[in-house]
Design an enzyme around this catalytic site. Structure first.
Site, PDB file in Angstrom:
ATOM      1  N   LYS A   1     -21.740   4.555   2.274  1.00 53.88           N
ATOM      2  CA  LYS A   1     -20.957   3.923   1.214  1.00 53.88           C
ATOM      3  C   LYS A   1     -21.217   4.672  -0.086  1.00 53.88           C
ATOM      4  O   LYS A   1     -22.357   5.025  -0.377  1.00 53.88           O
ATOM      5  CB  LYS A   1     -21.372   2.457   1.078  1.00 53.88           C
ATOM      6  CG  LYS A   1     -20.578   1.651   0.065  1.00 53.88           C
ATOM      7  CD  LYS A   1     -21.100   0.214   0.036  1.00 53.88           C
ATOM      8  CE  LYS A   1     -20.357  -0.644  -0.973  1.00 53.88           C
ATOM      9  NZ  LYS A   1     -20.922  -2.015  -1.051  1.00 53.88           N
TER      10      LYS A   1
ATOM     11  N   ARG B   1     -29.708   4.989  -2.555  1.00 48.68           N
ATOM     12  CA  ARG B   1     -30.459   3.778  -2.252  1.00 48.68           C
ATOM     13  C   ARG B   1     -31.423   4.090  -1.103  1.00 48.68           C
ATOM     14  O   ARG B   1     -31.027   4.614  -0.066  1.00 48.68           O
ATOM     15  CB  ARG B   1     -29.514   2.658  -1.826  1.00 48.68           C
ATOM     16  CG  ARG B   1     -30.263   1.383  -1.466  1.00 48.68           C
ATOM     17  CD  ARG B   1     -29.443   0.457  -0.595  1.00 48.68           C
ATOM     18  NE  ARG B   1     -30.191  -0.729  -0.220  1.00 48.68           N
ATOM     19  CZ  ARG B   1     -29.976  -1.422   0.896  1.00 48.68           C
ATOM     20  NH1 ARG B   1     -29.045  -1.048   1.749  1.00 48.68           N
ATOM     21  NH2 ARG B   1     -30.692  -2.488   1.172  1.00 48.68           N
TER      22      ARG B   1
ATOM     23  N   ASP C   1     -35.333  -0.248  -2.941  1.00 47.13           N
ATOM     24  CA  ASP C   1     -35.171  -1.701  -2.903  1.00 47.13           C
ATOM     25  C   ASP C   1     -36.458  -2.429  -3.283  1.00 47.13           C
ATOM     26  O   ASP C   1     -36.423  -3.593  -3.680  1.00 47.13           O
ATOM     27  CB  ASP C   1     -34.776  -2.148  -1.490  1.00 47.13           C
ATOM     28  CG  ASP C   1     -33.285  -2.063  -1.239  1.00 47.13           C
ATOM     29  OD1 ASP C   1     -32.575  -1.446  -2.053  1.00 47.13           O
ATOM     30  OD2 ASP C   1     -32.822  -2.604  -0.214  1.00 47.13           O
TER      31      ASP C   1
ATOM     32  N   ASN D   1     -24.806 -11.537   3.369  1.00 48.05           N
ATOM     33  CA  ASN D   1     -25.184 -11.694   4.769  1.00 48.05           C
ATOM     34  C   ASN D   1     -26.707 -11.679   4.884  1.00 48.05           C
ATOM     35  O   ASN D   1     -27.292 -12.344   5.721  1.00 48.05           O
ATOM     36  CB  ASN D   1     -24.570 -10.587   5.627  1.00 48.05           C
ATOM     37  CG  ASN D   1     -24.609 -10.921   7.099  1.00 48.05           C
ATOM     38  OD1 ASN D   1     -24.349 -12.058   7.494  1.00 48.05           O
ATOM     39  ND2 ASN D   1     -24.960  -9.950   7.925  1.00 48.05           N
TER      40      ASN D   1
ATOM     41  N   GLY E   1     -22.384 -11.751  -2.406  1.00 53.46           N
ATOM     42  CA  GLY E   1     -21.139 -12.255  -1.822  1.00 53.46           C
ATOM     43  C   GLY E   1     -20.998 -13.758  -1.742  1.00 53.46           C
ATOM     44  O   GLY E   1     -20.011 -14.336  -2.222  1.00 53.46           O
TER      45      GLY E   1
ATOM     46  N   GLY F   1     -23.268 -16.093  -2.985  1.00 51.57           N
ATOM     47  CA  GLY F   1     -23.682 -16.684  -4.259  1.00 51.57           C
ATOM     48  C   GLY F   1     -22.608 -16.635  -5.325  1.00 51.57           C
ATOM     49  O   GLY F   1     -22.460 -17.556  -6.130  1.00 51.57           O
TER      50      GLY F   1
END
Length: 410
Positions: A14, A88, A145, A206, A326, A328
């Site tokens: 992505k 990331r 992360d 998710n 998503g 929240g």
């Protein structure tokens, strides 16, 4: 300057190209099913969305494909226009307490952490090497992360297991979603107008986790050594008695690895409901009165409330509760179910404001003891911001070094 944010998985890549510091998204895209002749390449600009199915056998091909597409679609004229790439990386261990410029040493350190994230770090490394091959002169950065959670005290990150496990194998809580939490924390400091704000953030997609933040620092978080710890999610179980793993392995004649795989991929919403890992499907079935769907959602909400209550005590009160990601950002039902269970803390939901989807909004009443907000996260922007910050730091350091050399030589 143009900076590319990259998030790679074992079979996906992505990306988002941003103009910085203007924070303008130029193009975004995704290559899925890498490793097959039915890979899907999607690229989206402000005006157009293109999608094609083609053979993409590895990440190197995926990187070359997307960079070629940027030129062919006249998004950029040459690759030299890309001045930075941010990657990331899931696991930074205790080595990295901040994002890091990618050098041979840095990459070797990331590779040394693959045991801690065997499903993620190897894929991140493959993507990094692919970009370095095509863009060898471009400034590249690893954004982890886990770094945001390196501020947690030992009492919160250590497990009450044999201490040598930590000393020898680095067994401890690392957390996840750190890039999102860092971004939301900075947004909330601006919204509240205070740097020393006490915030509880619920990142619900998710994957779901929570974080207690005090004065811009992570104090505790729900995910642990891996993202399996914490609250139930789309397919993950969340906290479970470890003895269950051995018990099920014996009863089902499975390996421990297979049972862990079930807890990662066949549990949570999917496991309890037997329907889906997708919140939209769960909510649709809840409306129809499906008891397993109701139960799967109630278990998750109950565990989330447990963490919020615990963090409220840990922080000795909070300035704000924040919902992001998503679910929240988009599920008013999810938020209302949580907030109504927190009424003992004096938090009061504004039902009308809670209808908001995907936009920043204060969703509690004027007399609520705790403010609750919906704040959209933007991990791609956060990655690009770190690339810009580290590049500026390096430029300033180079200038200082040159000045020092000039003074010494003069």
């Amino acid at each position: 300057m143009k900076i590319m944010s990259v998030n790679s998985g074992s079979s996906s890549l992505k990306f988002q190209l941003l103009e910085m510091p203007q924070q303008e998204v130029i193009v975004s895209g995704l290559v899925e099913r890498i490793g097959s002749n039915q890979a899907v390449f999607t690229m989206k600009t402000k005006d157009k969305k293109d999608k094609q199915v083609l053979e993409v056998l590895n990440h190197q091909t995926a990187v070359e494909l997307l960079l070629d597409a940027l030129i062919q679609k006249k998004v950029i004229n040459t690759l030299e226009e890309i001045e930075g790439v941010g990657h990331r990386v899931v696991q930074g261990g205790e080595i990295f307490s901040d994002s890091a410029v990618l050098t041979e040493k840095t990459l070797a350190q990331i590779e040394s952490l693959c045991d801690l994230a065997p499903l993620h770090n190897p894929a991140n490394i493959i993507s990094i090497k692919a970009f370095q091959k095509v863009l060898p002169q471009v400034f590249q950065v690893a954004v982890f992360d886990t770094t945001f959670h390196q501020s947690m005290p030992a009492v919160n990150f250590l497990y009450a297991a044999p201490y040598y496990w930590y000393q020898k194998y680095q067994i401890r809580k690392y957390g996840a979603h750190g890039t999102s939490y860092k971004y939301i924390t900075e947004q909330m400091q601006q919204i509240l107008g205070k740097k020393n704000a006490k915030i509880i953030i619920c990142h619900a997609g998710n994957g779901v986790s929570l974080c207690a933040v005090d004065s811009g620092k992570s104090v505790d978080t729900s995910m642990g050594f891996t993202p399996l710890e914490g609250v139930p999610m789309g397919t993950r179980s969340g906290n479970i008695d470890p003895a269950v793993v051995k018990f099920i392995a014996e009863k089902e004649n499975k390996t421990v690895a297979c049972v862990i795989d079930d807890l990662n991929k066949k549990s949570g919403y999917l496991g309890v409901s037997g329907i889906s890992n997708d919140t939209r499907d769960i909510l649709a079935n809840i409306k129809e009165g499906n008891q397993q769907a109701i139960l799967s959602h109630d278990i998750q909400v109950k565990r989330i409330v447990d963490y919020i209550a615990s963090y409220y005590v840990l922080l000795k009160g909070v300035d704000a509760l924040v919902f992001t990601a998503g679910i929240g950002e988009n599920s008013s039902f999810f938020r209302s179910e949580i907030i109504k269970r927190l009424s003992v803390l004096g938090i009061k939901l504004d039902e009308e404001k809670n209808k908001v989807q995907g936009k920043q909004e204060l969703i509690t009443t004027f007399d609520s003891a705790i403010k609750a907000f919906v704040v959209p996260t933007n991990e791609e922007l956060a990655i690009a911001q770190d690339v810009l910050r580290l590049q500026q730091n390096q430029t300033n350091q180079d200038k200082d070094d040159q000045q020092e050399c000039f003074c010494c030589c003069g």
